[in-house]
Write a protein that holds these residues in place. Structure first.
Motif, PDB file in Angstrom:
ATOM      1  N   ASP A 182      -1.887  10.251  12.303  1.00 31.37           N
ATOM      2  CA  ASP A 182      -0.423  10.307  12.437  1.00 31.37           C
ATOM      3  C   ASP A 182       0.110  11.730  12.274  1.00 31.37           C
ATOM      4  N   PHE A 183      -0.578  12.523  11.448  1.00 30.33           N
ATOM      5  CA  PHE A 183      -0.031  13.821  11.054  1.00 30.33           C
ATOM      6  C   PHE A 183      -1.210  14.678  10.575  1.00 30.33           C
ATOM      7  N   VAL A 184      -1.168  15.964  10.851  1.00 28.78           N
ATOM      8  CA  VAL A 184      -2.263  16.844  10.406  1.00 28.78           C
ATOM      9  C   VAL A 184      -1.731  17.867   9.399  1.00 28.78           C
ATOM     10  N   MET A 217       0.532   6.613   5.645  1.00 37.69           N
ATOM     11  CA  MET A 217       0.327   7.392   6.865  1.00 37.69           C
ATOM     12  C   MET A 217      -1.107   7.949   6.861  1.00 37.69           C
ATOM     13  N   LYS A 218      -1.673   8.047   8.044  1.00 39.06           N
ATOM     14  CA  LYS A 218      -3.044   8.579   8.135  1.00 39.06           C
ATOM     15  C   LYS A 218      -2.945  10.089   8.401  1.00 39.06           C
ATOM     16  N   HIS A 253       6.655   5.409  10.399  1.00 39.88           N
ATOM     17  CA  HIS A 253       5.435   5.534   9.590  1.00 39.88           C
ATOM     18  C   HIS A 253       5.673   5.113   8.139  1.00 39.88           C
ATOM     19  N   ASN A 254       6.737   4.407   7.914  1.00 44.73           N
ATOM     20  CA  ASN A 254       7.082   3.920   6.553  1.00 44.73           C
ATOM     21  C   ASN A 254       7.100   5.003   5.505  1.00 44.73           C
ATOM     22  N   ILE A 255       7.727   6.130   5.828  1.00 46.07           N
ATOM     23  CA  ILE A 255       7.795   7.213   4.833  1.00 46.07           C
ATOM     24  C   ILE A 255       9.193   7.226   4.225  1.00 46.07           C
TER      25      ILE A 255
END
Ligand SMILES: Nc1ncnc2c1ncn2[C@@H]1O[C@H](COP(=O)(O)OP(=O)(O)O)[C@@H](O)[C@H]1O
Ligand SMILES: [Mg+2]
Length: 339
Positions: free
Chosen positions: A66-68, A1-2, A337-339
């Motif tokens: 994707d997420f902060v 994930m970015k 997000h493949n988590i």
């Protein structure tokens, strides 16, 4: 994930001559950002250092984030500055860690926070707020608590808090209020001074939130009146000892736990927070404030220090915050997000 990292570095903030000496106290250093980035990279995420202010705005629009992971304190001395980054992220529908704009706004306002926790049945020192020199003049002596503790209403990170913030006489309260009104340009909170032990509580997670630790902050030398002030925080290795888990009686520990979890829920805190209390001489915990963006410096942050004392690593702390946040966004977000 970015994962984008949102933060404000001391080095990025411009100050003027008329700024107080502690104006940059809440902002972070490169070491903290690098330490968090290293944990996120070790979890196989791509990390983009977005920073804060305009740099954050251009980064968040240009890069597909994707997420902060948010530790930004916000710009200016607005009382809702901590809500700036989460508000932008909500506008763009980008998931992020930590509390939402409403909680971040409420909790930087210490009097409003005290009112809400008091309404929820939690003890907090009696207080008055003084917003101007005129209000100070009109405030009858009988409303001023003695001894008093005097601090800016919308600050954190010990800004405006010194060993001299305690006042024993009405004239001293009035002169400290006058100084803070001028220096910090915001209302001043005058609280009853609570003489007992200093405690801070770390909480991580949401359903249910978990108390990471209850830490007793013990002065290394005898202070006439101990205050966990800016002077002490800047020289913590020499001046204080951290006892975690705190060795209070089980009934005091229970009261601290109940008050912390109730305050966390009442204020809508998410993913992580740190809460400060003082015990009265009778062992009653008095809520002082909550930090929904507690310092994460791996060496000097109270939450990291208490985590180590409870057997956690820095990696586990950061990972737990991210996991708590991701769990809120649900399985669809995670699997996409493949988590
Ligand atoms: N009412 C009070 N009675 C006694 N000490 C206080 C009181 N309010 C604050 N303090 C002291 O000042 C410190 C900082 O105050 P706090 O409200 O937590 O502000 P900050 O956001 O700067 O951490 C506390 O940890 C405590 O040592
Ligand atoms: Mg505090």
């Amino acid at each position: 994930m970015k994962i984008g990292l949102a933060y404000d570095l001391k080095a990025d903030i411009e100050t003027g001559r008329d700024f107080p000496e502690d104006a940059l106290e809440e902002y972070d250093s490169k070491e903290v950002v690098n330490a968090i980035a290293a944990v996120l990279q070790s979890l196989d995420h791509d990390v983009v250092k977005l920073g804060g202010g305009r740099k954050f705005l251009s980064g968040i629009l240009r890069k597909e984030i994707d997420f902060v992971f948010n530790i930004a304190e916000g710009r200016g001395n607005y009382r809702s500055r901590e809500a700036q980054i989460p508000s932008v992220l909500e506008m763009l529908s980008i998931p992020y860690s930590g509390s939402d704009p409403e909680t971040l706004t409420i909790t930087l306002d210490k009097p409003l926070t005290k009112q809400l926790v008091q309404d929820a049945g939690i003890n907090t020192p009696p207080w008055v707020v003084i917003s101007s020199l005129q209000e100070l003049k009109n405030m009858p002596d009988k409303y001023l608590p003695i001894p008093a503790f005097i601090k800016p209403a919308f600050e954190g990170s010990s800004k405006g808090i010194r060993l001299s913030s305690r006042a024993d006489a009405i004239s001293q309260i009035r002169s400290t209020v006058r100084t803070l009104l001028k220096r910090y340009g915001q209302p001043v909170l005058v609280e009853k001074y609570i003489a007992g032990e200093e405690v801070t509580v770390g909480i991580v997670g949401n359903s249910p939130p978990l108390i990471v630790g209850i830490m007793h902050i013990i002065p290394r030398k005898i202070f006439k009146t101990f205050v966990y002030s800016l002077e002490v925080k800047r020289d913590w290795r020499k001046l204080v000892e951290y006892e975690c888990p705190a060795r209070f009686s089980s009934s005091i520990i229970k009261k601290i736990k109940d008050a912390s979890l109730m305050a966390y829920k009442t204020l809508g805190c998410r993913d992580f927070s740190r809460m400060d209390f003082r015990l009265s001489e009778e062992g009653i915990p008095f809520f002082l404030e909550v930090n929904p963006l507690p310092g994460l410096n791996p060496e000097s942050g109270d939450l990291p220090i208490m985590s180590y004392k409870m057997g956690w690593t820095y990696n586990r702390l950061i990972k737990s915050i991210v996991e708590a946040a991701l769990a809120r966004y649900g399985d669809v977000f995670k699997s996409s997000h493949n988590i």
